[in-house]
Write a protein that holds these residues in place. Sequence first.
Motif, mmCIF file in Angstrom:
data_model
loop_
_atom_site.group_PDB
_atom_site.id
_atom_site.type_symbol
_atom_site.label_atom_id
_atom_site.label_comp_id
_atom_site.label_asym_id
_atom_site.label_seq_id
_atom_site.Cartn_x
_atom_site.Cartn_y
_atom_site.Cartn_z
ATOM 1 N N TYR A 1 91.579 68.074 18.862
ATOM 2 C CA TYR A 1 91.833 66.644 19.111
ATOM 3 C C TYR A 1 93.255 66.288 18.692
ATOM 4 C CZ TYR A 1 86.725 66.395 19.328
ATOM 5 O OH TYR A 1 85.418 66.600 19.645
ATOM 6 N N GLY A 2 93.712 66.898 17.607
ATOM 7 C CA GLY A 2 95.055 66.611 17.103
ATOM 8 C C GLY A 2 96.112 66.931 18.155
ATOM 9 N N VAL A 3 95.972 68.097 18.772
ATOM 10 C CA VAL A 3 96.918 68.502 19.817
ATOM 11 C C VAL A 3 96.899 67.513 20.981
ATOM 12 C CG1 VAL A 3 97.035 70.210 21.701
ATOM 13 C CG2 VAL A 3 97.145 70.959 19.339
ATOM 14 N N MET A 4 95.731 66.947 21.248
ATOM 15 C CA MET A 4 95.598 66.016 22.366
ATOM 16 C C MET A 4 95.865 64.570 21.959
ATOM 17 S SD MET A 4 95.139 68.024 24.781
ATOM 18 C CE MET A 4 94.714 66.982 26.178
ATOM 19 N N GLY A 5 96.247 64.371 20.688
ATOM 20 C CA GLY A 5 96.557 63.016 20.209
ATOM 21 C C GLY A 5 95.335 62.121 20.115
ATOM 22 N N ILE A 6 94.183 62.733 19.889
ATOM 23 C CA ILE A 6 92.936 61.949 19.810
ATOM 24 C C ILE A 6 92.522 61.812 18.345
ATOM 25 C CG2 ILE A 6 90.485 61.891 20.454
ATOM 26 C CD1 ILE A 6 91.238 63.522 22.955
ATOM 27 N N GLU A 7 92.275 60.569 17.932
ATOM 28 C CA GLU A 7 91.828 60.317 16.554
ATOM 29 C C GLU A 7 90.315 60.492 16.498
ATOM 30 O OE1 GLU A 7 93.813 58.739 13.995
ATOM 31 O OE2 GLU A 7 95.655 58.522 15.168
ATOM 32 N N ARG A 8 89.841 60.778 15.283
ATOM 33 C CA ARG A 8 88.422 61.064 15.113
ATOM 34 C C ARG A 8 87.515 59.919 15.614
ATOM 35 N NH1 ARG A 8 84.878 62.291 9.837
ATOM 36 N NH2 ARG A 8 83.174 63.239 10.985
ATOM 37 N N HIS A 9 87.982 58.664 15.427
ATOM 38 C CA HIS A 9 87.127 57.531 15.794
ATOM 39 C C HIS A 9 87.137 57.258 17.310
ATOM 40 C CE1 HIS A 9 91.140 55.670 15.457
ATOM 41 N NE2 HIS A 9 90.696 54.871 16.407
ATOM 42 N N GLU A 10 88.007 57.928 18.062
ATOM 43 C CA GLU A 10 88.114 57.644 19.503
ATOM 44 C C GLU A 10 87.066 58.439 20.291
ATOM 45 O OE1 GLU A 10 92.588 56.450 20.449
ATOM 46 O OE2 GLU A 10 92.486 58.442 19.544
ATOM 47 N N ARG A 11 85.858 57.967 20.158
ATOM 48 C CA ARG A 11 84.713 58.676 20.718
ATOM 49 C C ARG A 11 84.822 58.879 22.234
ATOM 50 N NH1 ARG A 11 78.918 59.402 19.814
ATOM 51 N NH2 ARG A 11 79.155 58.937 17.634
ATOM 52 N N ASP A 12 85.276 57.828 22.948
ATOM 53 C CA ASP A 12 85.371 57.930 24.414
ATOM 54 C C ASP A 12 86.344 59.039 24.832
ATOM 55 O OD1 ASP A 12 83.637 55.893 24.515
ATOM 56 O OD2 ASP A 12 85.043 54.377 25.274
ATOM 57 N N LYS A 13 87.447 59.118 24.102
ATOM 58 C CA LYS A 13 88.431 60.162 24.434
ATOM 59 C C LYS A 13 87.888 61.545 24.097
ATOM 60 C CE LYS A 13 92.641 57.415 24.018
ATOM 61 N NZ LYS A 13 93.886 57.203 23.264
ATOM 62 N N ARG A 14 87.144 61.620 23.002
ATOM 63 C CA ARG A 14 86.545 62.921 22.640
ATOM 64 C C ARG A 14 85.532 63.340 23.705
ATOM 65 N NH1 ARG A 14 83.739 63.263 17.407
ATOM 66 N NH2 ARG A 14 83.645 61.023 17.268
ATOM 67 N N THR A 15 84.749 62.359 24.181
ATOM 68 C CA THR A 15 83.760 62.664 25.220
ATOM 69 C C THR A 15 84.458 63.104 26.506
ATOM 70 O OG1 THR A 15 82.254 61.038 24.287
ATOM 71 C CG2 THR A 15 81.822 61.703 26.552
ATOM 72 N N ALA A 16 85.544 62.410 26.850
ATOM 73 C CA ALA A 16 86.278 62.763 28.083
ATOM 74 C C ALA A 16 86.824 64.185 27.993
ATOM 75 C CB ALA A 16 87.409 61.769 28.318
ATOM 76 N N LEU A 17 87.285 64.544 26.798
ATOM 77 C CA LEU A 17 87.810 65.900 26.610
ATOM 78 C C LEU A 17 86.676 66.922 26.735
ATOM 79 C CD1 LEU A 17 90.452 67.397 25.985
ATOM 80 C CD2 LEU A 17 89.893 67.220 23.556
ATOM 81 N N ALA A 18 85.536 66.613 26.131
ATOM 82 C CA ALA A 18 84.388 67.526 26.213
ATOM 83 C C ALA A 18 83.935 67.701 27.664
ATOM 84 C CB ALA A 18 83.242 67.008 25.349
ATOM 85 N N MET A 19 84.038 66.620 28.442
ATOM 86 C CA MET A 19 83.598 66.684 29.846
ATOM 87 C C MET A 19 84.445 67.652 30.674
ATOM 88 S SD MET A 19 80.884 65.060 30.486
ATOM 89 C CE MET A 19 80.908 64.801 32.259
ATOM 90 N N LYS A 20 85.654 67.930 30.201
ATOM 91 C CA LYS A 20 86.517 68.870 30.933
ATOM 92 C C LYS A 20 85.883 70.260 31.024
ATOM 93 C CE LYS A 20 91.027 66.680 30.428
ATOM 94 N NZ LYS A 20 91.169 66.480 31.892
ATOM 95 N N ASN A 21 84.987 70.545 30.080
ATOM 96 C CA ASN A 21 84.243 71.805 30.175
ATOM 97 C C ASN A 21 83.555 71.928 31.523
ATOM 98 O OD1 ASN A 21 84.026 73.573 27.671
ATOM 99 N ND2 ASN A 21 83.763 71.524 26.771
ATOM 100 N N PHE A 22 82.970 70.794 31.967
ATOM 101 C CA PHE A 22 82.150 70.838 33.176
ATOM 102 C C PHE A 22 82.995 70.701 34.441
ATOM 103 C CE2 PHE A 22 79.751 69.219 29.557
ATOM 104 C CZ PHE A 22 78.871 70.283 29.418
ATOM 105 N N GLU A 23 84.285 70.447 34.227
ATOM 106 C CA GLU A 23 85.238 70.475 35.353
ATOM 107 C C GLU A 23 85.935 71.837 35.374
ATOM 108 O OE1 GLU A 23 87.687 67.145 34.341
ATOM 109 O OE2 GLU A 23 86.055 65.708 34.677
ATOM 110 N N PHE A 24 85.446 72.731 34.542
ATOM 111 C CA PHE A 24 85.987 74.093 34.424
ATOM 112 C C PHE A 24 87.475 74.053 34.064
ATOM 113 C CE2 PHE A 24 82.887 74.645 38.189
ATOM 114 C CZ PHE A 24 81.791 74.578 37.338
#
Length: 223
Positions: free
Chosen positions: A99-122
Amino acid sequence: MNVTEAIKARRSIRGFKPDPIPDDLLRDILDVARFAPSNCNTQPWHLTVVSGEARQRLRQAILDEINAGKAPSPVFTPGDVNLQGPLKDRQYQCAMDYYGVMGIERHERDKRTALAMKNFEFFDAPHVGFVSMPADLGPTNAVDVGIFLQTLMLALVERGLASVPQGALALYPDPVKAIGGVPEGYGIICGLSFGYEDVGAQINDAIMGRADIDDIVTFIRAC
Ligand SMILES: Cc1cc2nc3c(=O)[nH]c(=O)nc-3n(C[C@H](O)[C@H](O)[C@H](O)COP(=O)(O)O)c2cc1C
């Protein structure tokens, strides 16, 4: 590139160019990976490689399942659950570094979810692999599959290619099954998105540390 160089050069790469790998090069890589060792030479692994239009359709089918709220149905539970002690600490550190590399703070749940979703976009890789083994086999056989996976990843690195293994891709097996991507009676252990690295992509800046030798090895010389 020698073996040590390949092992140290391999990293999980999550930003790819769209260019597909030529078929003959892909077969050359697979021809190396098949020499991985296994218990009693059972070679319990199966790899399905999905590319081109099939990859597009599969990606959409998986995203449709997720967006419809379908519950994950893995045969083999991904390895990020039930962690405790130093393993839990390392998992946390891994997430924080990513998350740090992507500039995402721990509390930014939506951004964390969006990053996790990239798994399913391969991760926009041109190829995605699904590594499976017979569903009734256990941890010893999964060791074989892991060795196969690392052998494959190193063969990719040697040829200037990159990959990311993905336990997340075990979570929604039905669309993979629907396109014939899982042999009858097999379960997906993990996926592997791969292709040419998009050098300079921010997501590829994550460099993961490792535990020291003395944290993971016990030497006994007298007893
Ligand atoms: C079996 C396995 C499953 C993994 N699953 C995922 C995953 O679902 N998504 C992801 O982004 N990375 C996944 N990874 C990548 C790990 O996060 C990565 O290997 C680890 O942080 C070490 O970083 P490195 O591969 O760059 O050395 C997985 C790795 C392995 C070996």
